[in-house]
Structures are given as structure tokens and as C-alpha cells.
Design a protein around this motif. Sequence first.
Motif, PDB file in Angstrom:
ATOM      1  N   TRP A   1      33.787  15.000  21.721  1.00  0.00           N
ATOM      2  CA  TRP A   1      33.268  15.180  23.069  1.00  0.00           C
ATOM      3  C   TRP A   1      34.232  14.672  24.308  1.00  0.00           C
ATOM      4  O   TRP A   1      33.603  14.532  25.771  1.00  0.00           O
ATOM      5  CB  TRP A   1      32.056  14.088  22.675  1.00  0.00           C
ATOM      6  N   ASP A   2      35.369  15.157  24.118  1.00  0.00           N
ATOM      7  CA  ASP A   2      36.063  14.621  25.551  1.00  0.00           C
ATOM      8  C   ASP A   2      36.218  15.568  26.546  1.00  0.00           C
ATOM      9  O   ASP A   2      37.267  16.964  25.879  1.00  0.00           O
ATOM     10  CB  ASP A   2      37.981  14.216  24.557  1.00  0.00           C
ATOM     11  N   ILE A   3      35.961  15.620  27.252  1.00  0.00           N
ATOM     12  CA  ILE A   3      35.701  17.147  28.603  1.00  0.00           C
ATOM     13  C   ILE A   3      37.441  17.150  28.779  1.00  0.00           C
ATOM     14  O   ILE A   3      37.493  18.834  28.749  1.00  0.00           O
ATOM     15  CB  ILE A   3      35.388  16.333  29.669  1.00  0.00           C
TER      16      ILE A   3
ATOM     17  N   ASN B   1      33.315   6.712  27.895  1.00  0.00           N
ATOM     18  CA  ASN B   1      33.203   8.097  28.124  1.00  0.00           C
ATOM     19  C   ASN B   1      31.637   8.955  27.451  1.00  0.00           C
ATOM     20  O   ASN B   1      31.748   9.574  26.761  1.00  0.00           O
ATOM     21  CB  ASN B   1      34.253   8.244  26.903  1.00  0.00           C
ATOM     22  N   ASP B   2      30.538   7.890  27.202  1.00  0.00           N
ATOM     23  CA  ASP B   2      29.329   8.293  26.540  1.00  0.00           C
ATOM     24  C   ASP B   2      28.130   7.461  26.949  1.00  0.00           C
ATOM     25  O   ASP B   2      27.209   6.552  26.060  1.00  0.00           O
ATOM     26  CB  ASP B   2      29.604   8.024  24.542  1.00  0.00           C
TER      27      ASP B   2
ATOM     28  N   ASN C   1      24.909   7.934  28.013  1.00  0.00           N
ATOM     29  CA  ASN C   1      23.928   8.840  28.560  1.00  0.00           C
ATOM     30  C   ASN C   1      22.580   7.268  27.896  1.00  0.00           C
ATOM     31  O   ASN C   1      23.094   6.494  28.036  1.00  0.00           O
ATOM     32  CB  ASN C   1      23.996   9.807  26.495  1.00  0.00           C
TER      33      ASN C   1
ATOM     34  N   ASN D   1      36.219  11.764  34.122  1.00  0.00           N
ATOM     35  CA  ASN D   1      35.170  12.429  33.434  1.00  0.00           C
ATOM     36  C   ASN D   1      34.283  11.607  32.896  1.00  0.00           C
ATOM     37  O   ASN D   1      33.383  11.490  32.646  1.00  0.00           O
ATOM     38  CB  ASN D   1      36.546  12.168  31.469  1.00  0.00           C
ATOM     39  N   ASP D   2      34.396  10.346  33.226  1.00  0.00           N
ATOM     40  CA  ASP D   2      33.486   9.170  33.173  1.00  0.00           C
ATOM     41  C   ASP D   2      32.084   9.251  33.825  1.00  0.00           C
ATOM     42  O   ASP D   2      31.001   9.237  33.664  1.00  0.00           O
ATOM     43  CB  ASP D   2      33.829   7.167  33.043  1.00  0.00           C
TER      44      ASP D   2
ATOM     45  N   THR E   1      30.396  12.491  32.638  1.00  0.00           N
ATOM     46  CA  THR E   1      29.161  12.180  31.537  1.00  0.00           C
ATOM     47  C   THR E   1      27.790  11.181  31.371  1.00  0.00           C
ATOM     48  O   THR E   1      27.286  11.834  30.934  1.00  0.00           O
ATOM     49  CB  THR E   1      30.312  11.552  30.481  1.00  0.00           C
TER      50      THR E   1
ATOM     51  N   TYR F   1      23.351  13.427  32.193  1.00  0.00           N
ATOM     52  CA  TYR F   1      22.607  12.925  31.527  1.00  0.00           C
ATOM     53  C   TYR F   1      21.413  12.412  32.924  1.00  0.00           C
ATOM     54  O   TYR F   1      20.100  11.531  31.918  1.00  0.00           O
ATOM     55  CB  TYR F   1      22.791  11.585  30.920  1.00  0.00           C
TER      56      TYR F   1
ATOM     57  N   ARG G   1      30.313  19.490  30.487  1.00  0.00           N
ATOM     58  CA  ARG G   1      29.871  18.314  29.095  1.00  0.00           C
ATOM     59  C   ARG G   1      29.198  19.282  28.940  1.00  0.00           C
ATOM     60  O   ARG G   1      28.640  18.799  27.754  1.00  0.00           O
ATOM     61  CB  ARG G   1      30.016  17.201  30.202  1.00  0.00           C
TER      62      ARG G   1
ATOM     63  N   TYR H   1      20.722  21.074  27.522  1.00  0.00           N
ATOM     64  CA  TYR H   1      22.129  21.004  27.831  1.00  0.00           C
ATOM     65  C   TYR H   1      22.002  22.543  28.309  1.00  0.00           C
ATOM     66  O   TYR H   1      22.470  23.095  29.580  1.00  0.00           O
ATOM     67  CB  TYR H   1      23.079  21.116  26.643  1.00  0.00           C
TER      68      TYR H   1
END
Length: 345
Positions: free
Chosen positions: A161-163, A210-211, A213, A241-242, A245, A249, A289, A318
Motif C-alpha cells: 500500500w506504499d504509493i 499511511n492508512d 481510511n 502520501n499521507d 491516502t 477515502y 492509491r 476504487y
Amino acid sequence: MRNLPEILEAPVPLLSPEEAASIASDVFAVTGTAKPLAGERDANFRIQTDDCSFLLKVTNSHEDAAVSRFQTAVYMHIVNRRPDFPIPHLLADDTGSPDPIIALRSGSRHVVKLMTFLPGRSGKMMSVTPDLRQDLARRLAELDSCLASFPEEAPDSGLLWDISRADRLIGKIHEINGKEDRALVKRAFDRWQRHVAPILSECRAQVIHNDLNQNNYLVDDQGHLSGIIDFGDSLRAPLINDLATLAAYQLDRLADPVGELGKMTAAYHAVYPLLPSEIGLLFDLVTTRWAIGATIMHWRAKQKQELASRIQSNELLYLRCLQTFKGIDPGAARERLLSACGMGT
């Protein structure tokens, strides 16, 4: 890097609620009943005592010990720097360790953690308002600002899941069913290769959540953010990236998703200022993402037939978002995001 099937198919540790309750009591001196909770890689239990709740996490045996120690260090860093920030607090065993290794009754050995259970309802169960989106962005900026001083290097967990490592999944595009769906995902990955990858490596990097959601934040009865949880995907990566992410969502089925993304970006920027070059990548990072998510979900649906319907609903989200953004000019979106933060070109 571990291969794709190994990462996605690593079995969740198998133990009963009774064994989980025994671990909480014997290892952390917390006595209560255990209720299983969902977990993608780890076995999670809510431990209910007479007056409060805790979360027991039995880490997957495939998890690198260095990665688990890093996640513990992230929790401890935030608590030490911002004790008021709404994240779980880890409890220690009788030796003072917040992440001891134990043997289950099956004989397998695992890192275990016990942490406070935060109040609030999962964001997945709550309606999202523009105010909540901006509050999420502000609190994420506070979190990232705190993590900027994290002193340790992060181990390479091989996280899919690392963009910034979208290249790890590009070779799986051909397995996505449907010509149009494959084209949507390929378009996003192509833009990442041409417009993002050459620049992203030069962006400032630090440890990030990083996640963030909907499953990883909590909301109170008034609709306000009450907690951020689950640092299991934390890593060192480009800061932007944060926010990408989080935004990935929050933009589904909106009349003006770029406008909402601009408001979130401005809210983040007001707390932890972003550079124009970072904001300029945001649109493509969000779509990347989604492309990563669609690829992983498609793979998992094929491998986990018992979870196929739930996984496919995420894949459809997605793909739906990628379809919406397909009709938006990236250059025009970039201008709007910069303008929202008071920046010109």
C-alpha cells in the motif's frame, strides 16, 4: 521484497477468546473477557474489564520483528511528544516491554500488544461531513508534524500500500477482469510512472501513518473526530502520501471532489505547511492509491473466496473513483489545489 501471494495470504494467528483473555491476564495483568475483532493480518480482541476496555493484538508470525518494533516506537514517540493526541496507549508487561514475544498454545510465537481502547464509533459507520473531512486533515497534519521528529529509520516492510512503490503492483494489472477496468487502473499507473515517480523521490520524506481510511479513525456522537488508530502500515515515505491516502477515502460520490480535496489540502496546509511541488502531485497520488487498492482487492477476492463479496465492494469503490477522476483534467485540478492553499503557479 516478499512476493505478492505471501503478503496477502499470510494466515491470521489462530486463538480462542479464552486464550486471548489468558494472555491479557498472564502477560499484562489485565483481567477481563475477550471478544474477537476483525483484522487483515493480525488477531485482534477487545478485552472488557469491569470498568474499561483494551485492544489485544497478536501479531502475524510473518511480520518482521523489526517492523513490529518500529510500530511500537511510533506509538511511543507520539505519546511522549503529544500525550494529549487521541491515539491508543500501549501497556507494558511485568518486564516493562510494550511488545513481548509469547508462545501460543499451538506453539507458534508472536509479538503481542495490549493498548487502550479509544471511545467513539468507527468512521465506517458514520456519515462524513465537510467539517469532518477538514478536521481529519488538520489532525493528520498535527500527527505528521509530531512524527517529523521521529529519530529512527524505518525498516522496509515490503508494504504493497506504499504509493511511492506503486511499481510493485504494475505487473498485476493484466489480472484485473474487464477491459475498461484494466484501462482505468493502467491509466493511473502510467501517470504515476511518467509524472510522479521521477519527482516523488525528491520530496521530503518522514514517518507517516499511511492508512487513515474510515476504519482507522473514530468519531464521537457529535460527529467530531475522537481518535486515530492502527499504525500497522506506518512507514517512511514522502509526506504528501499521507494526505493523499486520507483523501482517497473521502472523495467518493461527491458533486465536486476536487473542491473538497482543495478544502482538505488547505486545512492540512494551515497546520503543517506543504510545498507547491507536493501539492502539485496530490491529484495523481490519490488516483494511484485507488489503482493500488483496485489491484490488491482484485487479487484478494480471487484468493479469499469466503470474503469475495466484501473485498469486491472495496474494489468497486476504487474503480468508481478512478472513473470519476478520469473526466477531470489533472492540470486544472492542480491549479485548483494550489489556489485553495493561496498559491499561484
